[in-house]
Design a protein around this motif. Structure first.
Motif, mmCIF file in Angstrom:
data_model
loop_
_atom_site.group_PDB
_atom_site.id
_atom_site.type_symbol
_atom_site.label_atom_id
_atom_site.label_comp_id
_atom_site.label_asym_id
_atom_site.label_seq_id
_atom_site.Cartn_x
_atom_site.Cartn_y
_atom_site.Cartn_z
ATOM 1 N N ASN A 92 0.847 -1.194 0.000
ATOM 2 C CA ASN A 92 0.000 0.000 0.000
ATOM 3 C C ASN A 92 0.887 1.251 0.000
ATOM 4 N N PRO A 93 1.549 1.537 -1.147
ATOM 5 C CA PRO A 93 2.477 2.685 -1.184
ATOM 6 C C PRO A 93 1.736 4.014 -1.279
ATOM 7 N N ILE A 94 2.463 5.075 -1.008
ATOM 8 C CA ILE A 94 1.937 6.418 -1.225
ATOM 9 C C ILE A 94 2.182 6.731 -2.697
ATOM 10 N N VAL A 95 1.115 6.978 -3.435
ATOM 11 C CA VAL A 95 1.192 7.168 -4.878
ATOM 12 C C VAL A 95 1.363 8.654 -5.183
ATOM 13 N N VAL A 96 2.361 8.956 -6.027
ATOM 14 C CA VAL A 96 2.676 10.329 -6.413
ATOM 15 C C VAL A 96 2.558 10.438 -7.931
ATOM 16 N N GLN A 97 1.688 11.349 -8.401
ATOM 17 C CA GLN A 97 1.562 11.551 -9.843
ATOM 18 C C GLN A 97 2.686 12.451 -10.341
ATOM 19 N N SER A 98 3.140 12.199 -11.581
ATOM 20 C CA SER A 98 4.220 13.000 -12.146
ATOM 21 C C SER A 98 4.077 13.092 -13.658
ATOM 22 N N HIS A 99 4.382 14.276 -14.196
ATOM 23 C CA HIS A 99 4.420 14.470 -15.648
ATOM 24 C C HIS A 99 5.792 14.116 -16.201
ATOM 25 N N ASP A 100 6.793 14.052 -15.333
ATOM 26 C CA ASP A 100 8.165 13.740 -15.731
ATOM 27 C C ASP A 100 8.538 12.340 -15.267
ATOM 28 N N PRO A 101 9.461 11.676 -15.958
ATOM 29 C CA PRO A 101 9.853 10.322 -15.562
ATOM 30 C C PRO A 101 10.643 10.273 -14.255
ATOM 31 N N ILE A 102 11.134 11.424 -13.779
ATOM 32 C CA ILE A 102 11.839 11.491 -12.505
ATOM 33 C C ILE A 102 11.253 12.654 -11.715
ATOM 34 N N TRP A 119 14.871 14.108 0.891
ATOM 35 C CA TRP A 119 14.430 14.162 -0.502
ATOM 36 C C TRP A 119 14.711 12.838 -1.185
ATOM 37 N N ILE A 120 13.662 12.273 -1.767
ATOM 38 C CA ILE A 120 13.728 10.965 -2.425
ATOM 39 C C ILE A 120 13.536 11.178 -3.917
ATOM 40 N N ASN A 121 14.335 10.501 -4.692
ATOM 41 C CA ASN A 121 14.279 10.596 -6.143
ATOM 42 C C ASN A 121 13.385 9.469 -6.662
ATOM 43 N N LEU A 122 12.141 9.800 -7.022
ATOM 44 C CA LEU A 122 11.239 8.795 -7.593
ATOM 45 C C LEU A 122 11.528 8.669 -9.081
ATOM 46 N N ASP A 123 11.593 7.446 -9.542
ATOM 47 C CA ASP A 123 11.883 7.184 -10.952
ATOM 48 C C ASP A 123 10.815 6.240 -11.479
ATOM 49 N N LYS A 124 10.277 6.542 -12.663
ATOM 50 C CA LYS A 124 9.192 5.699 -13.190
ATOM 51 C C LYS A 124 9.659 4.290 -13.521
ATOM 52 N N SER A 125 10.971 4.107 -13.696
ATOM 53 C CA SER A 125 11.475 2.767 -13.991
ATOM 54 C C SER A 125 11.595 1.903 -12.731
ATOM 55 N N HIS A 126 11.469 2.504 -11.541
ATOM 56 C CA HIS A 126 11.528 1.747 -10.292
ATOM 57 C C HIS A 126 10.132 1.253 -9.925
ATOM 58 N N GLU A 127 10.081 0.082 -9.345
ATOM 59 C CA GLU A 127 8.792 -0.433 -8.876
ATOM 60 C C GLU A 127 8.271 0.446 -7.740
ATOM 61 N N TYR A 138 7.099 4.902 -1.543
ATOM 62 C CA TYR A 138 6.460 5.780 -2.519
ATOM 63 C C TYR A 138 6.490 5.110 -3.891
ATOM 64 N N LYS A 139 5.420 5.318 -4.650
ATOM 65 C CA LYS A 139 5.348 4.780 -6.014
ATOM 66 C C LYS A 139 4.903 5.899 -6.946
ATOM 67 N N MET A 140 5.536 5.964 -8.115
ATOM 68 C CA MET A 140 5.182 6.997 -9.084
ATOM 69 C C MET A 140 4.069 6.519 -10.004
ATOM 70 N N ASP A 141 3.090 7.410 -10.187
ATOM 71 C CA ASP A 141 2.039 7.210 -11.185
ATOM 72 C C ASP A 141 2.356 8.185 -12.316
ATOM 73 N N PHE A 142 2.988 7.683 -13.374
ATOM 74 C CA PHE A 142 3.427 8.542 -14.484
ATOM 75 C C PHE A 142 2.223 8.900 -15.336
ATOM 76 N N VAL A 143 1.863 10.201 -15.343
ATOM 77 C CA VAL A 143 0.713 10.683 -16.107
ATOM 78 C C VAL A 143 1.149 11.510 -17.310
ATOM 79 N N ASP A 148 6.386 13.702 -25.145
ATOM 80 C CA ASP A 148 6.834 15.033 -24.745
ATOM 81 C C ASP A 148 8.310 15.000 -24.405
ATOM 82 N N HIS A 149 9.027 16.027 -24.846
ATOM 83 C CA HIS A 149 10.453 16.153 -24.557
ATOM 84 C C HIS A 149 10.654 17.457 -23.813
ATOM 85 N N HIS A 150 10.554 17.394 -22.476
ATOM 86 C CA HIS A 150 10.579 18.604 -21.667
ATOM 87 C C HIS A 150 11.954 18.955 -21.160
#
Length: 151
Positions: A92-102, A119-127, A138-143, A148-150
């Protein structure tokens, strides 16, 4: 220092001078990473000659998307703090939405303020990612969009 570099470039043969240009100048245009359609969508019209352009007229990219969303009465980015209702676990992780992969997330523990901000570095490639102090997961929800190339 810059005067020495300019003198060296000016004294160099023509073939060497052309290689001094930074690669960043040609990258997006020649790589095919940015399409003409996406460029036109994310560019403002600019200001009329002799006037100072407004923010909307000169904004580009994500800034322009954010301003257009505000004109519609919407927020493009969620600016609310994370709702820490529980200590995040693997199941039951804390889900964090992100527009960026990190994305960087500041953890202050559970209950809130139980330890200094880490400060924790969330990465979309990490489980999932874990706070080293309290162990909250923490788990990233990549939205965002892969197109996009930001950077």
């Amino acid at each position: 220092m810059f005067a020495l570099r300019r003198a060296a470039v000016a004294a160099a043969p023509i073939a060497v001078r052309s290689s001094v240009r930074p690669f960043s100048v040609l990258g997006a245009r020649l790589s095919g990473a940015v399409s003409a359609e996406s460029i036109e969508k994310n560019l403002g019209p600019g200001g009329a000659p002799g006037t100072v352009p407004t923010d909307l007229e000169q904004a580009t990219g994500l800034e322009r998307q954010e301003l257009l969303a505000k004109l519609e009465g919407k927020e493009l980015f969620d600016m609310e703090p994370l709702n820490m209702t529980h200590l995040g676990t693997v199941k039951n992780p804390i889900v964090v939405q992100s527009h960026d992969p990190i994305r960087f997330v500041g953890c202050t523990g559970y209950p809130a303020e139980s330890h200094d901000a880490i400060w924790i570095n969330l990465d979309k490639s990490h489980e999932h990612d874990r706070c080293p102090e309290c162990g909250s997961v923490y788990k990233m929800d990549f939205v965002g969009s892969e197109d996009d190339h930001h950077h």
